[in-house]
Motif scaffolding. Structure first.
Motif, PDB file in Angstrom:
ATOM      1  N   GLU A 298       0.835  -1.209   0.000  1.00  0.00           N
ATOM      2  CA  GLU A 298       0.000   0.000   0.000  1.00  0.00           C
ATOM      3  C   GLU A 298       0.868   1.256   0.000  1.00  0.00           C
ATOM      4  OE1 GLU A 298      -3.485   2.531   0.614  1.00  0.00           O
ATOM      5  OE2 GLU A 298      -2.970   0.700  -0.457  1.00  0.00           O
ATOM      6  N   ARG A 299       1.882   1.261   0.865  1.00  0.00           N
ATOM      7  CA  ARG A 299       2.732   2.443   0.941  1.00  0.00           C
ATOM      8  C   ARG A 299       3.480   2.676  -0.376  1.00  0.00           C
ATOM      9  NH1 ARG A 299       6.070   1.822   5.755  1.00  0.00           N
ATOM     10  NH2 ARG A 299       7.752   0.968   4.504  1.00  0.00           N
ATOM     11  N   ASN A 300       4.029   1.612  -0.950  1.00  0.00           N
ATOM     12  CA  ASN A 300       4.753   1.746  -2.217  1.00  0.00           C
ATOM     13  C   ASN A 300       3.834   2.195  -3.349  1.00  0.00           C
ATOM     14  OD1 ASN A 300       7.106   0.938  -0.965  1.00  0.00           O
ATOM     15  ND2 ASN A 300       6.847  -1.234  -1.508  1.00  0.00           N
ATOM     16  N   ARG A 301       2.608   1.641  -3.343  1.00  0.00           N
ATOM     17  CA  ARG A 301       1.644   1.995  -4.376  1.00  0.00           C
ATOM     18  C   ARG A 301       1.274   3.477  -4.281  1.00  0.00           C
ATOM     19  NH1 ARG A 301      -3.862   2.288  -4.943  1.00  0.00           N
ATOM     20  NH2 ARG A 301      -4.132   1.974  -2.712  1.00  0.00           N
ATOM     21  N   VAL A 302       1.009   3.914  -3.046  1.00  0.00           N
ATOM     22  CA  VAL A 302       0.643   5.313  -2.849  1.00  0.00           C
ATOM     23  C   VAL A 302       1.809   6.227  -3.191  1.00  0.00           C
ATOM     24  CG1 VAL A 302       0.027   7.015  -1.085  1.00  0.00           C
ATOM     25  CG2 VAL A 302      -1.158   4.814  -1.161  1.00  0.00           C
ATOM     26  N   GLU A 303       3.008   5.815  -2.810  1.00  0.00           N
ATOM     27  CA  GLU A 303       4.173   6.645  -3.122  1.00  0.00           C
ATOM     28  C   GLU A 303       4.334   6.843  -4.627  1.00  0.00           C
ATOM     29  OE1 GLU A 303       7.733   5.245  -1.308  1.00  0.00           O
ATOM     30  OE2 GLU A 303       7.374   6.340   0.558  1.00  0.00           O
ATOM     31  N   GLN A 304       4.165   5.786  -5.384  1.00  0.00           N
ATOM     32  CA  GLN A 304       4.298   5.914  -6.841  1.00  0.00           C
ATOM     33  C   GLN A 304       3.262   6.892  -7.408  1.00  0.00           C
ATOM     34  OE1 GLN A 304       6.861   4.621  -8.598  1.00  0.00           O
ATOM     35  NE2 GLN A 304       7.552   3.993  -6.549  1.00  0.00           N
ATOM     36  N   LEU A 305       2.042   6.800  -6.914  1.00  0.00           N
ATOM     37  CA  LEU A 305       0.997   7.717  -7.375  1.00  0.00           C
ATOM     38  C   LEU A 305       1.290   9.158  -6.956  1.00  0.00           C
ATOM     39  CD1 LEU A 305      -2.133   5.516  -6.614  1.00  0.00           C
ATOM     40  CD2 LEU A 305      -1.263   6.120  -8.880  1.00  0.00           C
ATOM     41  N   LEU A 306       1.719   9.320  -5.694  1.00  0.00           N
ATOM     42  CA  LEU A 306       1.962  10.670  -5.209  1.00  0.00           C
ATOM     43  C   LEU A 306       3.227  11.282  -5.799  1.00  0.00           C
ATOM     44  CD1 LEU A 306       0.910  10.473  -1.440  1.00  0.00           C
ATOM     45  CD2 LEU A 306      -0.389  11.292  -3.412  1.00  0.00           C
ATOM     46  N   ILE A 307       4.209  10.438  -6.125  1.00  0.00           N
ATOM     47  CA  ILE A 307       5.398  10.971  -6.792  1.00  0.00           C
ATOM     48  C   ILE A 307       5.017  11.568  -8.144  1.00  0.00           C
ATOM     49  CG2 ILE A 307       7.534  10.271  -7.960  1.00  0.00           C
ATOM     50  CD1 ILE A 307       8.039   8.335  -5.632  1.00  0.00           C
ATOM     51  N   ALA A 308       4.215  10.836  -8.895  1.00  0.00           N
ATOM     52  CA  ALA A 308       3.756  11.353 -10.196  1.00  0.00           C
ATOM     53  C   ALA A 308       2.909  12.606  -9.999  1.00  0.00           C
ATOM     54  CB  ALA A 308       2.954  10.270 -10.919  1.00  0.00           C
ATOM     55  N   ARG A 309       2.039  12.570  -8.986  1.00  0.00           N
ATOM     56  CA  ARG A 309       1.186  13.723  -8.729  1.00  0.00           C
ATOM     57  C   ARG A 309       2.036  14.925  -8.299  1.00  0.00           C
ATOM     58  NH1 ARG A 309      -3.487  12.855  -4.475  1.00  0.00           N
ATOM     59  NH2 ARG A 309      -4.222  11.491  -6.144  1.00  0.00           N
ATOM     60  N   ALA A 310       3.068  14.683  -7.477  1.00  0.00           N
ATOM     61  CA  ALA A 310       3.927  15.771  -7.009  1.00  0.00           C
ATOM     62  C   ALA A 310       4.661  16.422  -8.177  1.00  0.00           C
ATOM     63  CB  ALA A 310       4.919  15.241  -5.975  1.00  0.00           C
ATOM     64  N   LYS A 311       5.148  15.609  -9.115  1.00  0.00           N
ATOM     65  CA  LYS A 311       5.829  16.174 -10.284  1.00  0.00           C
ATOM     66  C   LYS A 311       4.881  17.066 -11.085  1.00  0.00           C
ATOM     67  CE  LYS A 311       9.171  12.404 -10.871  1.00  0.00           C
ATOM     68  NZ  LYS A 311       9.616  11.285 -11.751  1.00  0.00           N
ATOM     69  N   ALA A 312       3.684  16.573 -11.275  1.00  0.00           N
ATOM     70  CA  ALA A 312       2.704  17.367 -12.021  1.00  0.00           C
ATOM     71  C   ALA A 312       2.342  18.625 -11.248  1.00  0.00           C
ATOM     72  CB  ALA A 312       1.468  16.529 -12.290  1.00  0.00           C
ATOM     73  N   GLU A 313       2.205  18.487  -9.929  1.00  0.00           N
ATOM     74  CA  GLU A 313       1.832  19.614  -9.092  1.00  0.00           C
ATOM     75  C   GLU A 313       2.922  20.680  -9.094  1.00  0.00           C
ATOM     76  OE1 GLU A 313      -0.983  19.265  -5.293  1.00  0.00           O
ATOM     77  OE2 GLU A 313       1.083  18.649  -4.900  1.00  0.00           O
ATOM     78  N   LYS A 314       4.174  20.256  -8.992  1.00  0.00           N
ATOM     79  CA  LYS A 314       5.277  21.217  -8.989  1.00  0.00           C
ATOM     80  C   LYS A 314       5.435  21.866 -10.365  1.00  0.00           C
ATOM     81  CE  LYS A 314       8.973  20.250  -6.529  1.00  0.00           C
ATOM     82  NZ  LYS A 314      10.153  19.530  -5.965  1.00  0.00           N
ATOM     83  N   ALA A 315       5.207  21.071 -11.421  1.00  0.00           N
ATOM     84  CA  ALA A 315       5.273  21.649 -12.766  1.00  0.00           C
ATOM     85  C   ALA A 315       4.181  22.682 -12.942  1.00  0.00           C
ATOM     86  CB  ALA A 315       5.147  20.543 -13.809  1.00  0.00           C
ATOM     87  N   ALA A 316       2.972  22.376 -12.461  1.00  0.00           N
ATOM     88  CA  ALA A 316       1.866  23.331 -12.560  1.00  0.00           C
ATOM     89  C   ALA A 316       2.158  24.574 -11.745  1.00  0.00           C
ATOM     90  CB  ALA A 316       0.569  22.675 -12.089  1.00  0.00           C
ATOM     91  N   ALA A 317       2.745  24.377 -10.550  1.00  0.00           N
ATOM     92  CA  ALA A 317       3.089  25.516  -9.707  1.00  0.00           C
ATOM     93  C   ALA A 317       4.152  26.377 -10.380  1.00  0.00           C
ATOM     94  CB  ALA A 317       3.577  25.020  -8.338  1.00  0.00           C
TER      95      ALA A 317
END
Length: 482
Positions: A298-317
């Motif tokens: 669960e932790r690894n799965r969430v991390e992979q999703l949030l890593i991708a989301r963080a990249k998109a979020e930082k790019a948008a920011a």
């Protein structure tokens, strides 16, 4: 559909779906069986290899020699009780059921080892008693043999006495018949020659000599018989003592044999309990391992999703910042002033660079590495546990947007809040083991706003909040941001 705790908002599908690969039930259960994550312990009992299949008393040595000193059961029991106490003190990190199973197994182990000590001691005492019994039997046999010889000697003496009495009796009768003063005169009056008279007197003297010898022999035989009878009495006394000693050793051997049999039966019963407890502990160990692997997935799965989301979020920011800076420069030129500094995440996330406590309470288990008491390797306690009785309001740590909520077998009811980019990092907070939700997916929340209520859903032993922080998609120590 994503499962929800009864009483929560209508179901909404979050972008982080439940991990069905964990094999967890779709419906949350109100209270699970295991550990509050994070208390370091050392429990080796559950990982022991089952040692009972080779026999109930395989670990007990065969009967020691009579000279061997048996172990002290009291000292051994004291040592085992101390070990059990230490193991009990080390069970904090294990699950409730696992802790009970391990405690039951450890108690069975202590009892089993104690009865083994008693069994070994009894075996040693039994061997010594059997050796003493053999010695006593030897003494008895020798005493009875001596008694038989003495009795035989008495019987022979009595027979000899009878013979001596017969000889003496004949001699006495002969002497009686011949013993008068006229014998010599009779011989003389018969006109016998002097030589005949001398011969007759010699015969008389011979008769009296035989009488005297017979009586002396009889007296000697009687004295010897009396001595032999004294020996018989002494032999009888020795034999009686040997019989008593032999009877005592036989009784001791019988008692010890019964004790050994009782200890063996007790060990068999305890071994059965021990086996049952071992199987229960082994089952709970496997459950613990499955849950731990589920948490890792669960932790690894969430991390992979949030890593991708963080990249998109930082790019948008970054794009928003560039656009804002361009607009600010144009405005500054128009107003004939220097351009103002634009924050890293204009229009998203807190600008004060920190998070607030999600609940007003104290920490019960900090973030960090823990030694797993059953699996015997280090694992990460991936959040900070706060004391929070069931129903305690849980508040958003910062302004943000609820992105996900769902049930997981390990973490229970989870709620994710994305706070955007704070101090250059994409920050997401996660609130676990909730009893129910207040905020819904897609809702924007303010710092300090109630978003859910504390509970003990998932793999948890009591009501508390397991608070997690993901920085750029990876789990970090929450206290770094609080």
């Amino acid at each position: 559909m994503v499962p929800h705790f009864p009483g929560a908002n209508p179901p909404e599908r979050g972008s982080i779906k439940r991990d069905d690969s964990t094999g967890t039930s779709a419906a949350p259960y109100p209270r699970s069986r295991t550990r509050p994550p994070g208390r370091q312990t050392v429990v080796a009992a559950c990982c022991l290899v089952l040692s009972l299949s080779a026999g109930v008393l395989a670990a007990v040595p065969s009967a020691p020699s009579a000279e061997a000193k048996p172990p002290d059961p009291a000292a051994k029991k004291k040592q085992l009780d101390a070990q059990l106490g230490q193991q009990k003190a080390d069970l904090d990190d294990a699950s409730d059921q696992l802790g009970k199973s391990v405690a039951a197994y450890n108690q069975a182990v202590v009892k089993y080892q104690a009865v083994q000590v008693r069994y070994a001691a009894a075996q040693g005492q039994l061997a010594a008693a059997k050796a003493a019994d053999a010695v006593a039997a030897g003494k008895l046999a020798a005493a009875e043999a001596a008694l038989r010889v003495a009795v035989s000697d008495v019987e022979a003496g009595e027979k000899l006495i009878a013979e001596k009495r017969s000889v003496a009796g004949r001699a006495v009768r002969s002497a009686y018949q011949q013993q008068n003063g006229l014998v010599g005169l009779t011989i003389a009056l018969r006109g016998a020659a002097p030589a005949d008279i001398a011969t007759g007197m010699q015969v008389q003297r011979n008769v009296f000599g035989i009488q005297s010898n017979a009586i002396t022999n009889l007296n000697n035989a009687q004295a010897q018989l009396a001595s032999k009878r004294v020996k018989v009495a002494a032999a009888e006394k020795d034999a009686e003592g040997a019989r008593a000693e032999a009877a005592a050793t036989v009784k001791r051997v019988t008692e010890l044999t019964e004790q050994v049999a009782a200890d063996r039966a007790e060990a068999a019963a305890i071994a059965k309990v021990k086996l049952t407890a071992f199987k229960a502990a082994e089952k709970e160990k496997n459950t613990e391992l499955a849950q731990y692997n589920s948490l890792l997935r669960e932790r690894n799965r969430v991390e992979q999703l949030l890593i991708a989301r963080a990249k998109a979020e930082k790019a948008a920011a970054a794009r928003r910042k560039a656009a804002a800076e361009k607009a600010e420069r144009a405005k500054a030129r128009k107003e004939n002033r220097p351009p103002r500094k634009i924050p890293d995440n204009p229009g998203g996330g807190d600008s004060d660079g920190g998070l607030s406590y999600p609940v007003s309470s104290y920490i019960t288990s900090p973030y960090g590495m823990r030694f797993h008491p059953v699996l015997h390797y280090w694992k990460l306690h991936d959040g900070t546990d706060f004391r929070a009785p069931c129903g305690t309001p849980i508040r958003a740590a910062a302004d943000g947007k609820v992105t996900d909520k769902y049930y997981n077998g390990g973490y229970g009811n989870r709620l994710f809040v994305s706070h955007g980019v704070i101090d250059g990092s994409s920050i997401t907070t996660v609130y676990n083991h909730l009893s129910r939700y207040k905020a819904h997916v897609g809702e924007r929340v303010k710092k300090g706003e109630i978003i859910g209520y504390a509970g003990t859903t998932g793999y948890s032993t009591g009501c508390h909040l397991h608070f997690m922080v993901y920085q750029d998609g990876r789990v970090v120590n929450p206290m770094k941001w609080l």
